[in-house]
Design a protein around this motif. Structure first.
Motif, PDB file in Angstrom:
ATOM      1  N   PHE A   1       0.837  -1.206   0.000  1.00  0.00           N
ATOM      2  CA  PHE A   1       0.000   0.000   0.000  1.00  0.00           C
ATOM      3  C   PHE A   1       0.867   1.249   0.000  1.00  0.00           C
ATOM      4  N   VAL A   2       1.825   1.286   0.963  1.00  0.00           N
ATOM      5  CA  VAL A   2       2.714   2.451   1.070  1.00  0.00           C
ATOM      6  C   VAL A   2       3.502   2.622  -0.222  1.00  0.00           C
ATOM      7  N   LEU A   3       3.853   1.481  -0.855  1.00  0.00           N
ATOM      8  CA  LEU A   3       4.673   1.521  -2.067  1.00  0.00           C
ATOM      9  C   LEU A   3       4.010   2.334  -3.178  1.00  0.00           C
ATOM     10  N   ASN A   4       2.654   2.446  -3.145  1.00  0.00           N
ATOM     11  CA  ASN A   4       1.943   3.215  -4.156  1.00  0.00           C
ATOM     12  C   ASN A   4       2.354   4.678  -4.163  1.00  0.00           C
ATOM     13  N   PHE A   5       2.880   5.180  -3.042  1.00  0.00           N
ATOM     14  CA  PHE A   5       3.223   6.597  -2.941  1.00  0.00           C
ATOM     15  C   PHE A   5       4.701   6.866  -3.202  1.00  0.00           C
ATOM     16  N   VAL A   6       5.471   5.812  -3.363  1.00  0.00           N
ATOM     17  CA  VAL A   6       6.897   5.991  -3.638  1.00  0.00           C
ATOM     18  C   VAL A   6       7.061   6.078  -5.153  1.00  0.00           C
ATOM     19  N   PRO A   7       7.617   7.205  -5.669  1.00  0.00           N
ATOM     20  CA  PRO A   7       7.770   7.304  -7.119  1.00  0.00           C
ATOM     21  C   PRO A   7       8.682   6.185  -7.651  1.00  0.00           C
ATOM     22  N   VAL A   8       8.234   5.527  -8.717  1.00  0.00           N
ATOM     23  CA  VAL A   8       9.023   4.412  -9.268  1.00  0.00           C
ATOM     24  C   VAL A   8       9.893   4.953 -10.387  1.00  0.00           C
ATOM     25  N   LYS A   9      11.166   4.544 -10.371  1.00  0.00           N
ATOM     26  CA  LYS A   9      12.097   5.010 -11.396  1.00  0.00           C
ATOM     27  C   LYS A   9      11.764   4.328 -12.729  1.00  0.00           C
ATOM     28  N   ARG A  10      11.853   5.054 -13.823  1.00  0.00           N
ATOM     29  CA  ARG A  10      11.609   4.464 -15.148  1.00  0.00           C
ATOM     30  C   ARG A  10      12.905   3.899 -15.693  1.00  0.00           C
ATOM     31  N   LYS A  11      12.857   2.645 -16.196  1.00  0.00           N
ATOM     32  CA  LYS A  11      14.084   2.082 -16.757  1.00  0.00           C
ATOM     33  C   LYS A  11      14.336   2.676 -18.143  1.00  0.00           C
ATOM     34  N   SER A  12      15.564   2.577 -18.615  1.00  0.00           N
ATOM     35  CA  SER A  12      15.907   3.106 -19.928  1.00  0.00           C
ATOM     36  C   SER A  12      15.698   2.031 -20.993  1.00  0.00           C
ATOM     37  N   VAL A  13      15.183   2.448 -22.157  1.00  0.00           N
ATOM     38  CA  VAL A  13      15.064   1.481 -23.254  1.00  0.00           C
ATOM     39  C   VAL A  13      16.006   1.860 -24.400  1.00  0.00           C
ATOM     40  N   ARG A  14      16.903   2.794 -24.125  1.00  0.00           N
ATOM     41  CA  ARG A  14      17.871   3.199 -25.149  1.00  0.00           C
ATOM     42  C   ARG A  14      18.710   1.985 -25.564  1.00  0.00           C
ATOM     43  N   GLY A  15      18.753   1.725 -26.862  1.00  0.00           N
ATOM     44  CA  GLY A  15      19.544   0.603 -27.360  1.00  0.00           C
ATOM     45  C   GLY A  15      18.837  -0.745 -27.295  1.00  0.00           C
ATOM     46  N   GLU A  16      17.658  -0.783 -26.662  1.00  0.00           N
ATOM     47  CA  GLU A  16      16.893  -2.043 -26.619  1.00  0.00           C
ATOM     48  C   GLU A  16      16.232  -2.267 -27.984  1.00  0.00           C
ATOM     49  N   VAL A  17      15.950  -3.527 -28.290  1.00  0.00           N
ATOM     50  CA  VAL A  17      15.208  -3.833 -29.519  1.00  0.00           C
ATOM     51  C   VAL A  17      13.766  -4.131 -29.121  1.00  0.00           C
ATOM     52  N   VAL A  18      12.861  -3.229 -29.516  1.00  0.00           N
ATOM     53  CA  VAL A  18      11.450  -3.334 -29.124  1.00  0.00           C
ATOM     54  C   VAL A  18      10.622  -3.748 -30.342  1.00  0.00           C
ATOM     55  N   LEU A  19       9.933  -4.868 -30.235  1.00  0.00           N
ATOM     56  CA  LEU A  19       9.043  -5.308 -31.312  1.00  0.00           C
ATOM     57  C   LEU A  19       7.602  -4.960 -30.958  1.00  0.00           C
ATOM     58  N   VAL A  20       6.948  -4.218 -31.847  1.00  0.00           N
ATOM     59  CA  VAL A  20       5.531  -3.873 -31.651  1.00  0.00           C
ATOM     60  C   VAL A  20       4.727  -4.507 -32.787  1.00  0.00           C
ATOM     61  N   THR A  21       3.749  -5.351 -32.463  1.00  0.00           N
ATOM     62  CA  THR A  21       2.882  -5.902 -33.513  1.00  0.00           C
ATOM     63  C   THR A  21       1.676  -4.972 -33.696  1.00  0.00           C
ATOM     64  N   GLY A  22       1.172  -4.956 -34.918  1.00  0.00           N
ATOM     65  CA  GLY A  22       0.035  -4.064 -35.214  1.00  0.00           C
ATOM     66  C   GLY A  22       0.464  -2.604 -35.186  1.00  0.00           C
ATOM     67  N   ALA A  23       1.662  -2.330 -35.751  1.00  0.00           N
ATOM     68  CA  ALA A  23       2.267  -0.992 -35.624  1.00  0.00           C
ATOM     69  C   ALA A  23       1.847  -0.031 -36.731  1.00  0.00           C
ATOM     70  N   ALA A  24       0.969  -0.473 -37.640  1.00  0.00           N
ATOM     71  CA  ALA A  24       0.612   0.383 -38.785  1.00  0.00           C
ATOM     72  C   ALA A  24      -0.428   1.432 -38.445  1.00  0.00           C
ATOM     73  N   HIS A  25      -1.074   1.265 -37.306  1.00  0.00           N
ATOM     74  CA  HIS A  25      -2.241   2.128 -37.028  1.00  0.00           C
ATOM     75  C   HIS A  25      -2.500   2.173 -35.532  1.00  0.00           C
ATOM     76  N   GLY A  26      -3.317   3.130 -35.114  1.00  0.00           N
ATOM     77  CA  GLY A  26      -3.873   3.143 -33.763  1.00  0.00           C
ATOM     78  C   GLY A  26      -2.842   3.113 -32.648  1.00  0.00           C
ATOM     79  N   VAL A  27      -3.143   2.331 -31.629  1.00  0.00           N
ATOM     80  CA  VAL A  27      -2.287   2.277 -30.433  1.00  0.00           C
ATOM     81  C   VAL A  27      -0.888   1.776 -30.805  1.00  0.00           C
ATOM     82  N   GLY A  28      -0.813   0.793 -31.704  1.00  0.00           N
ATOM     83  CA  GLY A  28       0.486   0.215 -32.089  1.00  0.00           C
ATOM     84  C   GLY A  28       1.417   1.258 -32.679  1.00  0.00           C
ATOM     85  N   ARG A  29       0.854   2.103 -33.573  1.00  0.00           N
ATOM     86  CA  ARG A  29       1.687   3.173 -34.152  1.00  0.00           C
ATOM     87  C   ARG A  29       2.172   4.115 -33.045  1.00  0.00           C
TER      88      ARG A  29
END
Ligand SMILES: NC(=O)C1=CN([C@@H]2O[C@H](COP(=O)(O)OP(=O)(O)OC[C@H]3O[C@@H](n4cnc5c(N)ncnc54)[C@H](OP(=O)(O)O)[C@@H]3O)[C@@H](O)[C@H]2O)C=CC1
Ligand SMILES: CC1=C(/C=C/C(C)=C/C=C/C(C)=C/C=O)C(C)(C)CCC1
Length: 284
Positions: A1-29
């Motif tokens: 419960f308390v953890l909800n108020f602790v800001p969570v650090k965002r990890k870096s995705v620089r240099g990662e290979v991210v595959l997105v399916t359905g990337a031609a339109h909408g949310v995927g794009r």
């Protein structure tokens, strides 16, 4: 419960290979564009070659790196072939985002056999084939992330969307169980995120409408869903429900009497057009 108020650090995705399916339109794009802005190499899959190429160009125009591949995610052999091509041409996928989906609307008796099969091929089975293609590399490094664009319909299904809603229940079950299995195997470096939005204004659902008593509910934009989804991945969140007003839906389904749930649903009065065939129901 308390953890909800602790800001969570965002990890870096620089240099990662991210595959997105359905990337031609909408949310995927929007997801692909956002990962591109964050410095990832974005691999785009879609059945729609032109739309997918446009997304890749948009990422490059913004200074990002993108590779577009045409892939029909309803076909197991095609997923396996294109996955191999990606491994050879780009490298190991470190973040997999299963977003592609199809929707049919119609009663369980009005849908065709092909439509029901296709809904499960694209919305569920494709997740298995992509996970089985890219998880081994993540297991070797004990590092990676698997995300899925499910739906609030994965907890609370909608009439005239029996195939769609049950396919999204399957995705929620797949992602929950996958996480447990990874934990049991000691692969705590591989994270999962399941995104469960309410309706989004992409044209995917034919003309969704809410009645006059919406209880603050509204149709979401693809941009806001993608931003929240990327944020959830960067913060290693297991599940997000959008908008946050619907966070209690899974609990309500377990706790509230069925009649109360029906009353709540009727008061919001969701409607959409029925379609037995349409842009999203291609069966070749
Ligand atoms: N829109 C909504 O109300 C909601 C959507 N979702 C989920 O969000 C995800 C994205 O939906 P959204 O952005 O709205 O939909 P869109 O239709 O805007 O985008 C989906 C993309 O997936 C592609 N696609 C469809 N079938 C295949 C296939 N067989 N192989 C590869 N790509 C395919 C589509 O191509 P093409 O256009 O050529 O068919 C399209 O480019 C889906 O999983 C959906 O279930 C969840 C909650 C609500
Ligand atoms: C039960 C219930 C609801 C029903 C939600 C439904 C039926 C959502 C369907 C969403 C779909 C199909 C999204 C696309 O993927 C409300 C109105 C949120 C109010 C709270 C209780």
């Amino acid at each position: 419960f308390v953890l909800n108020f602790v800001p969570v650090k965002r990890k870096s995705v620089r240099g990662e290979v991210v595959l997105v399916t359905g990337a031609a339109h909408g949310v995927g794009r929007c997801l692909a564009l956002e990962f591109g802005r964050l410095g990832a190499t974005v691999v785009l899959w879609d059945i729609n070659r032109d739309g997918n190429e446009t997304t890749a160009e948009q990422i490059r125009e913004e200074g990002g790196t993108a590779r577009a591949y045409q892939c029909d995610c309803s076909k197991r052999e095609e997923i396996q072939r294109v996955a191999q091509q990606v491994k050879e041409e780009v490298g190991d996928v470190t973040i997999l985002f299963n977003n592609a989906g199809v929707m049919t609307t119609g009663s369980v008796l009005d849908l065709t056999d092909d439509q029901i099969e296709r809904t499960f091929q694209v919305n569920v089975l494709a997740h298995f084939w992509t996970i089985r293609a890219f998880l081994p590399g993540m297991m070797t490094r004990n590092q990676g992330h698997i995300a899925a664009l499910a739906s609030i319909a994965g907890y609370n299904g909608s009439p005239y969307m029996v195939d769609y809603s049950s396919s999204k229940h399957a995705v929620v079950g797949l992602m929950d169980t996958l996480l447990k299995e990874l934990e049991l195997q000691g692969k705590d470096g591989i994270k999962t995120t399941t995104v469960c939005p309410f309706f989004i204004d992409t044209g995917f659902c034919p003309n969704p409408k809410l009645g006059s008593t919406t209880g603050g509910l509204r149709i979401l934009s693809p941009e806001e869903v993608a931003l929240e989804a990327v944020d959830a991945v960067l913060k290693n969140k297991r599940r997000i429900i959008l908008p946050p007003e619907l966070r209690s839906v899974p609990l309500n389904i377990q706790l509230l009497p069925y009649k109360t749930q029906t009353l709540m649903q009727n008061s919001v009065n969701i409607s959409f057009d029925l379609m037995q065939s349409g842009a999203h129901n291609k069966t070749d």
